[in-house]
Design a protein around this motif. Structure first.
Motif, PDB file in Angstrom:
ATOM      1  N   TYR A 331       0.091  -6.110  16.231  1.00 39.90           N
ATOM      2  CA  TYR A 331      -0.066  -6.065  17.244  1.00 39.90           C
ATOM      3  C   TYR A 331       1.101  -5.440  18.057  1.00 39.90           C
ATOM      4  O   TYR A 331       1.095  -4.648  19.025  1.00 39.90           O
ATOM      5  CB  TYR A 331       0.237  -7.636  17.718  1.00 39.90           C
ATOM      6  CG  TYR A 331      -0.527  -9.073  17.384  1.00 39.90           C
ATOM      7  CD1 TYR A 331      -1.379  -8.891  18.314  1.00 39.90           C
ATOM      8  CD2 TYR A 331      -0.625  -9.708  16.562  1.00 39.90           C
ATOM      9  CE1 TYR A 331      -2.452  -9.972  18.138  1.00 39.90           C
ATOM     10  CE2 TYR A 331      -1.691  -9.819  15.963  1.00 39.90           C
ATOM     11  CZ  TYR A 331      -2.471 -10.944  16.973  1.00 39.90           C
ATOM     12  OH  TYR A 331      -2.906 -12.130  17.039  1.00 39.90           O
ATOM     13  N   LYS A 336       3.580  -8.602  22.093  1.00 42.63           N
ATOM     14  CA  LYS A 336       2.372  -9.044  22.145  1.00 42.63           C
ATOM     15  C   LYS A 336       1.810 -10.188  21.045  1.00 42.63           C
ATOM     16  O   LYS A 336       1.038 -10.659  21.343  1.00 42.63           O
ATOM     17  CB  LYS A 336       1.649  -7.672  21.803  1.00 42.63           C
ATOM     18  CG  LYS A 336       1.347  -7.008  23.239  1.00 42.63           C
ATOM     19  CD  LYS A 336       1.097  -5.770  22.637  1.00 42.63           C
ATOM     20  CE  LYS A 336       0.847  -4.308  24.180  1.00 42.63           C
ATOM     21  NZ  LYS A 336       0.298  -2.936  23.207  1.00 42.63           N
ATOM     22  N   GLU A 339       2.534 -13.199  22.597  1.00 44.26           N
ATOM     23  CA  GLU A 339       1.010 -13.563  23.992  1.00 44.26           C
ATOM     24  C   GLU A 339      -0.160 -14.216  23.002  1.00 44.26           C
ATOM     25  O   GLU A 339      -0.484 -15.140  23.378  1.00 44.26           O
ATOM     26  CB  GLU A 339       1.116 -12.252  24.479  1.00 44.26           C
ATOM     27  CG  GLU A 339       1.772 -11.617  25.437  1.00 44.26           C
ATOM     28  CD  GLU A 339       1.379 -10.565  26.004  1.00 44.26           C
ATOM     29  OE1 GLU A 339      -0.107 -10.483  26.088  1.00 44.26           O
ATOM     30  OE2 GLU A 339       2.077  -9.626  26.402  1.00 44.26           O
TER      31      GLU A 339
END
Length: 364
Positions: A331, A336, A339
């Motif tokens: 990621y 991220k 997320e």
């Protein structure tokens, strides 16, 4: 936790130590060149750390380290105090694992203490001296245990049986690590005695430059001889490794390695092997101030891992936020990963996995 480099005089121990630690231990063509054990704190090469540095771009990067001890050469009769025997055996007893260097090259200009090159004989010389010292240890303990066993003490009788099997194995020329004893009895009766030949061992075959990439017949003979020991065997050209460490730039070192047909220095493989031999693994912390590799024993819990940073972290542990290394790389950033829902919250029972990227929440 530290690994000790052992072997006969003049097999390349101090030269290897210099390669690993960049500490210039005296290295010369005569026995007992290393009198006091030299201790080097060596960085553990880890490509994962480089990748995290690339992704996070921190102010500094700190690798994991392992302690390597260079111990004076041992000779026949060391168990009875010959040469630097008593000092050698005391130094080796203080280490947690053994890197046993064997001379696996021919060179008429470098004197062999026994007059000829024979790594199997050399290995047996060292093994015998260490086994004799362990035999002394088990015999002393048996004297005490037998007295208790004669009174009908069941625990003492059980211990006596285990120690007798150790004694018989040693007398038959076996190292303690190769004697078959069930795990529970080994943990209860054998481990506390800290037998030298019970320490995990890696055999390091010192070859010449021509054999740096592929090994040679000497190496093959060593592998055959130690097959029953469940020990790792690696080979490297110690003299050549020393030349590589003298080169100024990374590009020069890489060119030298390519000429030899190697992807990385053999010393890097050895350091990682020593780390594994000591039953150690790594977790990471990653932030803009610092990306760092932390050393923990295999099987450490999250609070124990936190305690490596600071004892307060362990005492006041609340939880750990954990990202698997592969997820972090896939990621590209912590944000991220969050997320994508790939950050986990783990509690006190969590067993840390090698490569975990971790944050700890604590309250003192």
């Amino acid at each position: 936790m530290k690994a000790g480099i052992v072997g006969l005089p003049n097999v390349g121990k101090s030269t290897l130590f210099n390669c690993l630690s960049n500490a210039k231990a005296q290295s010369a063509n005569f026995p007992f060149c290393t009198i006091e054990p030299n201790i080097g704190v060596v960085n553990v090469p880890d490509s994962r750390l480089e990748k995290l540095e690339e992704l996070v771009n921190p102010e500094r990067v700190l690798p994991a380290t392992v302690e390597i001890v260079d111990i004076a050469g041992l000779v026949k009769g060391a168990s009875k105090g010959e040469g630097l025997g008593n000092q050698f055996l005391g130094n080796i007893r203080e280490t947690d694992a053994i890197l046993h260097v064997l001379r696996c090259f021919d060179n008429d200009n470098i004197v062999h203490v026994d007059g000829s090159v024979d790594p199997i004989r050399d290995k047996e010389t060292i093994d015998m001296e260490l086994q004799l010292k362990d035999l002394e240890t088990v015999e002393k303990k048996l004297e005490k245990v037998k007295r208790a066993a004669r009174t009908g003490n069941k625990d003492a009788q059980k211990e006596e049986a285990v120690l007798l099997s150790v004694k018989n194995g040693l007398e038959a020329g076996k190292s303690v690590r190769a004697i078959k004893i069930d795990d529970e009895a080994r943990a209860e009766f054998v481990k506390p005695l800290q037998f030298i030949t019970d320490k995990p061992v890696m055999y390091v075959c010192n070859v010449d430059e021509d054999a740096a990439a592929t090994g040679n017949d000497y190496v093959n003979k060593v592998k055959e001889a130690v097959a029953a020991e469940n020990a790792e065997v690696i080979f490297l050209a110690v003299g050549t490794e020393a030349d590589i460490t003298e080169l100024e730039t990374y590009d020069e070192r890489q060119m030298f390695l390519e000429d030899l047909g190697l992807e990385e220095p053999g010393s890097a493989k050895l350091i990682r092997g020593a780390y594994k031999l000591l039953n150690l693994e790594t977790y990471f912390t990653a932030g803009v101030k610092e990306v760092r590799a932390w050393t923990i024993p295999v099987g450490a819990t999250a609070p124990q891992a936190a305690g490596v940073i600071h004892t307060d972290f362990e005492k006041g542990f609340i939880r750990a936020e954990v990202i698997a290394y592969d997820d972090y790389v896939a990621y590209g950033s912590e944000a991220k990963v969050k997320e994508a829902g790939k950050m986990r919250v783990e509690g006190k029972e969590y067993i840390v996995k090698d490569g975990d990227v971790m944050h700890f929440r604590f309250n003192v």
